[in-house]
Design a protein around this motif. Structure first.
Motif, PDB file in Angstrom:
ATOM      1  N   GLN A  62       0.849  -1.192   0.000  1.00 25.05           N
ATOM      2  CA  GLN A  62       0.000   0.000   0.000  1.00 25.05           C
ATOM      3  C   GLN A  62       0.883   1.240   0.000  1.00 25.05           C
ATOM      4  O   GLN A  62       2.074   1.172   0.243  1.00 25.05           O
ATOM      5  CB  GLN A  62      -0.922   0.006   1.209  1.00 25.05           C
ATOM      6  CG  GLN A  62      -0.204  -0.003   2.538  1.00 25.05           C
ATOM      7  CD  GLN A  62      -1.187  -0.032   3.700  1.00 25.05           C
ATOM      8  OE1 GLN A  62      -2.379   0.055   3.502  1.00 25.05           O
ATOM      9  NE2 GLN A  62      -0.670  -0.156   4.899  1.00 25.05           N
ATOM     10  N   TRP A  64       2.740   4.447   1.208  1.00 25.08           N
ATOM     11  CA  TRP A  64       3.302   4.781   2.512  1.00 25.08           C
ATOM     12  C   TRP A  64       2.554   5.942   3.129  1.00 25.08           C
ATOM     13  O   TRP A  64       2.434   6.031   4.346  1.00 25.08           O
ATOM     14  CB  TRP A  64       4.800   5.065   2.420  1.00 25.08           C
ATOM     15  CG  TRP A  64       5.168   6.279   1.605  1.00 25.08           C
ATOM     16  CD1 TRP A  64       5.453   6.315   0.288  1.00 25.08           C
ATOM     17  CD2 TRP A  64       5.287   7.614   2.086  1.00 25.08           C
ATOM     18  NE1 TRP A  64       5.734   7.595  -0.109  1.00 25.08           N
ATOM     19  CE2 TRP A  64       5.651   8.429   0.987  1.00 25.08           C
ATOM     20  CE3 TRP A  64       5.124   8.226   3.311  1.00 25.08           C
ATOM     21  CZ2 TRP A  64       5.842   9.796   1.094  1.00 25.08           C
ATOM     22  CZ3 TRP A  64       5.327   9.579   3.422  1.00 25.08           C
ATOM     23  CH2 TRP A  64       5.684  10.362   2.326  1.00 25.08           C
ATOM     24  N   ARG A  65       2.018   6.802   2.309  1.00 25.21           N
ATOM     25  CA  ARG A  65       1.225   7.917   2.853  1.00 25.21           C
ATOM     26  C   ARG A  65      -0.038   7.393   3.529  1.00 25.21           C
ATOM     27  O   ARG A  65      -0.427   7.853   4.593  1.00 25.21           O
ATOM     28  CB  ARG A  65       0.861   8.901   1.741  1.00 25.21           C
ATOM     29  CG  ARG A  65       2.027   9.707   1.256  1.00 25.21           C
ATOM     30  CD  ARG A  65       1.593  10.704   0.194  1.00 25.21           C
ATOM     31  NE  ARG A  65       2.740  11.246  -0.475  1.00 25.21           N
ATOM     32  CZ  ARG A  65       3.125  12.508  -0.363  1.00 25.21           C
ATOM     33  NH1 ARG A  65       2.437  13.338   0.386  1.00 25.21           N
ATOM     34  NH2 ARG A  65       4.178  12.934  -0.996  1.00 25.21           N
ATOM     35  N   THR A  66      -0.678   6.408   2.904  1.00 26.69           N
ATOM     36  CA  THR A  66      -1.878   5.822   3.491  1.00 26.69           C
ATOM     37  C   THR A  66      -1.543   5.144   4.815  1.00 26.69           C
ATOM     38  O   THR A  66      -2.267   5.267   5.798  1.00 26.69           O
ATOM     39  CB  THR A  66      -2.490   4.797   2.521  1.00 26.69           C
ATOM     40  OG1 THR A  66      -2.691   5.411   1.244  1.00 26.69           O
ATOM     41  CG2 THR A  66      -3.795   4.255   3.044  1.00 26.69           C
ATOM     42  N   ALA A  67      -0.419   4.416   4.849  1.00 26.27           N
ATOM     43  CA  ALA A  67      -0.002   3.740   6.073  1.00 26.27           C
ATOM     44  C   ALA A  67       0.299   4.754   7.173  1.00 26.27           C
ATOM     45  O   ALA A  67      -0.113   4.581   8.332  1.00 26.27           O
ATOM     46  CB  ALA A  67       1.217   2.873   5.806  1.00 26.27           C
ATOM     47  N   ASN A  68       0.991   5.852   6.841  1.00 29.80           N
ATOM     48  CA  ASN A  68       1.289   6.885   7.829  1.00 29.80           C
ATOM     49  C   ASN A  68       0.023   7.568   8.324  1.00 29.80           C
ATOM     50  O   ASN A  68      -0.097   7.902   9.503  1.00 29.80           O
ATOM     51  CB  ASN A  68       2.263   7.918   7.267  1.00 29.80           C
ATOM     52  CG  ASN A  68       3.679   7.406   7.205  1.00 29.80           C
ATOM     53  OD1 ASN A  68       3.992   6.360   7.770  1.00 29.80           O
ATOM     54  ND2 ASN A  68       4.542   8.136   6.507  1.00 29.80           N
ATOM     55  N   ASP A  69      -0.920   7.809   7.418  1.00 27.90           N
ATOM     56  CA  ASP A  69      -2.184   8.411   7.830  1.00 27.90           C
ATOM     57  C   ASP A  69      -2.944   7.496   8.786  1.00 27.90           C
ATOM     58  O   ASP A  69      -3.535   7.956   9.763  1.00 27.90           O
ATOM     59  CB  ASP A  69      -3.054   8.728   6.606  1.00 27.90           C
ATOM     60  CG  ASP A  69      -2.483   9.869   5.768  1.00 27.90           C
ATOM     61  OD1 ASP A  69      -1.627  10.617   6.299  1.00 27.90           O
ATOM     62  OD2 ASP A  69      -2.877   9.985   4.593  1.00 27.90           O
ATOM     63  N   ARG A  70      -2.897   6.215   8.532  1.00 28.65           N
ATOM     64  CA  ARG A  70      -3.571   5.242   9.421  1.00 28.65           C
ATOM     65  C   ARG A  70      -2.940   5.248  10.816  1.00 28.65           C
ATOM     66  O   ARG A  70      -3.633   5.234  11.821  1.00 28.65           O
ATOM     67  CB  ARG A  70      -3.495   3.849   8.812  1.00 28.65           C
ATOM     68  CG  ARG A  70      -3.987   2.752   9.706  1.00 28.65           C
ATOM     69  CD  ARG A  70      -5.130   2.005   9.077  1.00 28.65           C
ATOM     70  NE  ARG A  70      -5.474   0.832   9.873  1.00 28.65           N
ATOM     71  CZ  ARG A  70      -6.423   0.847  10.810  1.00 28.65           C
ATOM     72  NH1 ARG A  70      -7.099   1.938  11.034  1.00 28.65           N
ATOM     73  NH2 ARG A  70      -6.681  -0.238  11.495  1.00 28.65           N
ATOM     74  N   VAL A  71      -1.624   5.288  10.872  1.00 26.97           N
ATOM     75  CA  VAL A  71      -0.942   5.358  12.167  1.00 26.97           C
ATOM     76  C   VAL A  71      -1.315   6.651  12.881  1.00 26.97           C
ATOM     77  O   VAL A  71      -1.531   6.659  14.099  1.00 26.97           O
ATOM     78  CB  VAL A  71       0.588   5.241  11.981  1.00 26.97           C
ATOM     79  CG1 VAL A  71       1.331   5.540  13.267  1.00 26.97           C
ATOM     80  CG2 VAL A  71       0.954   3.862  11.467  1.00 26.97           C
ATOM     81  N   GLN A  73      -4.164   8.236  12.597  1.00 23.47           N
ATOM     82  CA  GLN A  73      -5.541   8.076  13.083  1.00 23.47           C
ATOM     83  C   GLN A  73      -5.575   7.250  14.367  1.00 23.47           C
ATOM     84  O   GLN A  73      -6.362   7.511  15.263  1.00 23.47           O
ATOM     85  CB  GLN A  73      -6.403   7.392  12.021  1.00 23.47           C
ATOM     86  CG  GLN A  73      -6.651   8.230  10.794  1.00 23.47           C
ATOM     87  CD  GLN A  73      -7.292   7.428   9.669  1.00 23.47           C
ATOM     88  OE1 GLN A  73      -7.425   6.216   9.762  1.00 23.47           O
ATOM     89  NE2 GLN A  73      -7.657   8.119   8.589  1.00 23.47           N
ATOM     90  N   ILE A  74      -4.720   6.247  14.445  1.00 21.85           N
ATOM     91  CA  ILE A  74      -4.674   5.404  15.642  1.00 21.85           C
ATOM     92  C   ILE A  74      -4.134   6.202  16.823  1.00 21.85           C
ATOM     93  O   ILE A  74      -4.557   6.007  17.950  1.00 21.85           O
ATOM     94  CB  ILE A  74      -3.803   4.151  15.376  1.00 21.85           C
ATOM     95  CG1 ILE A  74      -4.504   3.252  14.361  1.00 21.85           C
ATOM     96  CG2 ILE A  74      -3.517   3.388  16.650  1.00 21.85           C
ATOM     97  CD1 ILE A  74      -3.661   2.093  13.886  1.00 21.85           C
TER      98      ILE A  74
END
Length: 112
Positions: A62, A64-71, A73-74
């Motif tokens: 996926q 990396w921006r999406t993964a960073n955004d998810r982190v 949000q958490i």
């Protein structure tokens, strides 16, 4: 004439040892009464401990921006730090003396 290399104490105990083994062999012999009884009905079930094992499955790549955004949000690393702090077994007591330099005993204790 045959000479024995066994010590006298071993020669004296040999008949008793042979009698013990003979008695043990008779004790293990099955009796006719036991043979006439029907076998017990039991059902054995085996479940393998690795039956539910799931092998490694590669996850889709996926952004990396999406993964960073998810982190984000958490809650980021601070959320993980709070979880680790609340799950710590116990904190040191305030009566404990603080360690001035935990590395002072390394390499003779001298700083270079």
């Amino acid at each position: 004439m045959v000479t024995s290399t066994l010590s006298p104490s071993v020669r004296a105990s040999l008949p008793w040892v042979l009698a013990l083994f003979a008695g043990a062999s008779f004790a293990q012999a099955s009796t006719p009464e036991a043979a006439s009884q029907p076998p017990l009905l039991t059902t054995l079930q085996y479940s393998s401990p690795i039956q539910a094992y799931q092998g490694y499955v590669e996850q889709p790549v996926q952004s990396w921006r999406t993964a960073n955004d998810r982190v984000g949000q958490i809650g980021g690393w601070r959320t993980y730090a709070k979880e680790a702090k609340t799950q710590a077994p116990s904190s040191p007591t305030p009566d404990a003396a603080p360690v001035s330099d935990p590395h002072s005993s390394h390499h003779g204790g001298g700083k270079q």
